[in-house]
Design an enzyme around this catalytic site. Structure first.
Site, short mmCIF file in Angstrom:
data_model
loop_
_atom_site.label_atom_id
_atom_site.label_comp_id
_atom_site.label_asym_id
_atom_site.label_seq_id
_atom_site.Cartn_x
_atom_site.Cartn_y
_atom_site.Cartn_z
N ASN A 219 0.95 -1.13 -0.06
CA ASN A 219 0.02 0.13 0.05
C ASN A 219 0.85 1.27 0.16
O ASN A 219 2.05 1.07 -0.12
CB ASN A 219 -0.91 -0.01 1.15
N LYS A 298 7.44 -18.00 -10.20
CA LYS A 298 6.77 -16.66 -10.77
C LYS A 298 5.64 -17.52 -11.49
O LYS A 298 5.89 -18.29 -12.34
CB LYS A 298 7.42 -16.04 -11.66
N PRO A 316 -3.43 -11.62 10.86
CA PRO A 316 -3.53 -11.05 12.22
C PRO A 316 -3.73 -9.50 12.35
O PRO A 316 -3.12 -9.16 11.59
CB PRO A 316 -2.43 -11.94 12.80
N1 CTP Z 1 -3.44 -2.93 12.48
C1 CTP Z 1 -2.62 -3.94 12.95
N2 CTP Z 1 -2.95 -5.10 12.10
C2 CTP Z 1 -3.57 -5.23 11.17
C3 CTP Z 1 -4.46 -4.15 10.81
C4 CTP Z 1 -4.28 -2.98 11.49
O1 CTP Z 1 -2.00 -3.61 13.78
N3 CTP Z 1 -3.89 -6.39 10.65
C5 CTP Z 1 -3.42 -1.58 13.18
C6 CTP Z 1 -3.02 -0.47 12.50
O2 CTP Z 1 -1.33 -0.37 12.52
C7 CTP Z 1 -3.71 0.81 13.07
C8 CTP Z 1 -4.87 0.35 13.45
O3 CTP Z 1 -4.74 -1.18 13.61
O4 CTP Z 1 -3.00 1.21 14.21
C9 CTP Z 1 -6.13 0.48 12.33
O5 CTP Z 1 -5.89 -0.18 11.33
P1 CTP Z 1 -7.01 -0.06 10.03
O6 CTP Z 1 -6.35 -0.83 9.00
O7 CTP Z 1 -7.16 1.46 9.83
O8 CTP Z 1 -8.23 -0.59 10.67
P2 CTP Z 1 -9.18 -1.64 10.27
O9 CTP Z 1 -9.32 -2.32 11.72
O10 CTP Z 1 -8.35 -2.58 9.36
O11 CTP Z 1 -10.34 -1.15 9.84
P3 CTP Z 1 -11.13 -0.90 8.54
O12 CTP Z 1 -10.37 -1.52 7.44
O13 CTP Z 1 -12.53 -0.89 8.77
O14 CTP Z 1 -10.69 0.69 8.54
#
Ligand code: CTP
Length: 410
Positions: A219, A298, A316
């Site tokens: 990303n 690949k 996770p």
């Molecule tokens: N985070 C994490 N591990 C993941 C996903 C997220 O530790 N697998 C942490 C990110 O580092 C951040 C927070 O969770 O601190 C929010 O992540 P975000 O992706 O924005 O939230 P989601 O729980 O995935 O919710 P949504 O996709 O609905 O926005």
């Protein structure tokens, strides 16, 4: 580093005799560029390595060398540069500090202007920062090590030495830090020590989930916010471990960095450090899904025009996993989450804070900030919300670190 980190600071830059004087020219320029006013004072020995003319041109001020000169008397003052120069300073920085100069400081000698003004400085108000520079054998000598320990005990802030090739051709510890590193340490020195002795664990950057050996899903996170928080926490006196996904950023000074690629590697690295941490800040943009069954080879086109069918499995949740640990639930580990949203920031941040089970959640508008040096943050906790208005990521990180320390203490 932002250009005016030392705005309003007045520094006495002292040079003692050593080949590293050539780096003092660049250091002087960097300090001035960072907004400091710099008064250079040189020992007679230093003038054999670099001229006062050079230092005067870079600092825009006449250089002091001789304790007997009567320049100060000409302007009607008391002709006591050793008193006047140190009284005005926010700090005295000795760079380079030779082995001999440190030995003389240690004994409270006052046989040249620089040593004299270090001795005459008001101890409680004018800190002394020392950047040692010498041959590796001289640095390792018990006499030097004893002197460094005693200088620290006397209140001096002795910086690290650099490691590597030396002017004499030998290789080892002892050369002076590079000017940009001294600048970073001086900037850090002036920051509030709100996290002194604390351990801070931070995740930063994107994760990379492989499809096959040459392709993957990632990303747009640049890692800049997480790296800025690591720098701010280290400046505030914390011992910082930064677990980073693939980014193109320099590790901040005094930060231990652990490089990972996938979400699962990030989780493993975080779990191996979380037991010792006092704070955990999840700033990484972790991929929510990874490809089910990464191909070892690949994936090739087969000429039919068919596209490969990718299946995903959920990664996770690192933050939620750590927030549910016993240490986090007992309050021993203070967890901070981030939310990158595209709309309804407050509502989503509040919901996310509850869902992740963390005391503090920091919201920002993702598309506005990815890759930029500036940002705006919204801090959401059980009491309500607070906005940190637009500023550089480093400024925001310093504010956030202060807020974390304040909330934890409360
Ligand atoms: N985070 C994490 N591990 C993941 C996903 C997220 O530790 N697998 C942490 C990110 O580092 C951040 C927070 O969770 O601190 C929010 O992540 P975000 O992706 O924005 O939230 P989601 O729980 O995935 O919710 P949504 O996709 O609905 O926005």
């Amino acid at each position: 580093m932002s250009t005016l980190e030392l705005a309003g600071k007045h520094l006495v830059l002292g040079l003692s005799g050593g080949i590293a004087c050539y780096k003092a020219a660049e250091l002087c320029r960097a300090l001035v560029k960072a907004g400091a006013s710099v008064q250079v004072v040189m020992t007679e020995g230093a003038t054999h390595f670099i001229t006062p003319t050079t230092m005067q041109a870079l600092s825009n001020r006449p250089v002091y060398v001789d304790p007997w000169e009567d320049r100060a008397a000409a302007d009607g003052s008391n002709n006591m540069p050793h008193i006047n120069l140190s009284r005005e300073a926010d700090a005295i920085l000795i760079a380079p500090a030779s082995a001999d100069f440190m030995a003389r400081l240690l004994h409270g000698r006052a046989d040249d202007l620089l040593a004299l003004l270090c001795l005459a400085r008001p101890l409680a108000r004018v800190p002394l920062i020392i950047a040692p520079a010498m041959n590796r054998e001289m640095w390792q000598h018990p006499a030097t090590q004893r002197n460094v320990a005693q200088l620290r005990a006397d209140g001096a802030h002795v910086l690290d030495v650099g490691q590597g090739e030396q002017a004499c051709g030998e290789v080892g510890d002892g050369r002076m830090l590079e000017p940009e590193d001294i600048l970073a340490d001086v900037v850090a020195f002036f920051q509030p020590q709100s996290m002194r002795g604390q351990r801070v664990l931070i995740t930063a950057g994107p994760t990379y989930e492989a499809i096959d050996p040459v392709r993957g899903i990632t990303n747009r996170s640049s890692g800049k916010m997480g790296f800025a928080i690591a720098q701010a926490a280290a400046e505030a006196g914390a011992e910082v471990t930064l677990v980073s996904g693939p980014v193109a950023l320099k590790t901040p000074r005094h930060v231990q960095r652990v490089d990972v690629r996938s979400a699962r590697e990030m989780l493993a690295a975080v779990q191996s450090h979380a037991d010792q941490a006092d704070y955990f800040v999840a700033c990484a943009a972790v991929a929510d899904w990874r490809v089910d069954g990464e191909s070892e080879r690949k994936i090739k086109k087969d000429g039919s025009g068919d596209t490969p069918a990718l299946r995903f499995v959920e990664n996770p949740d690192i933050l939620a996993t750590i927030a549910q640990s016993e240490r986090a639930e007992s309050g021993a580990l203070y967890c901070v989450g981030f939310a990158a949203e595209s709309h309804d920031l407050l509502k989503h941040a509040q919901e996310k804070r509850q869902r992740k089970g963390v005391p503090l959640l920091v919201g920002n508008i993702g598309p506005d900030t990815f890759g930029h040096d500036h940002n705006r943050l919204l801090l959401v906790d059980a009491q309500g919300s607070m906005e940190l208005p637009e500023a550089s990521k480093l400024t925001l990180a310093r504010e956030l670190v202060a807020e974390m320390a304040r909330r934890r203490a409360a």
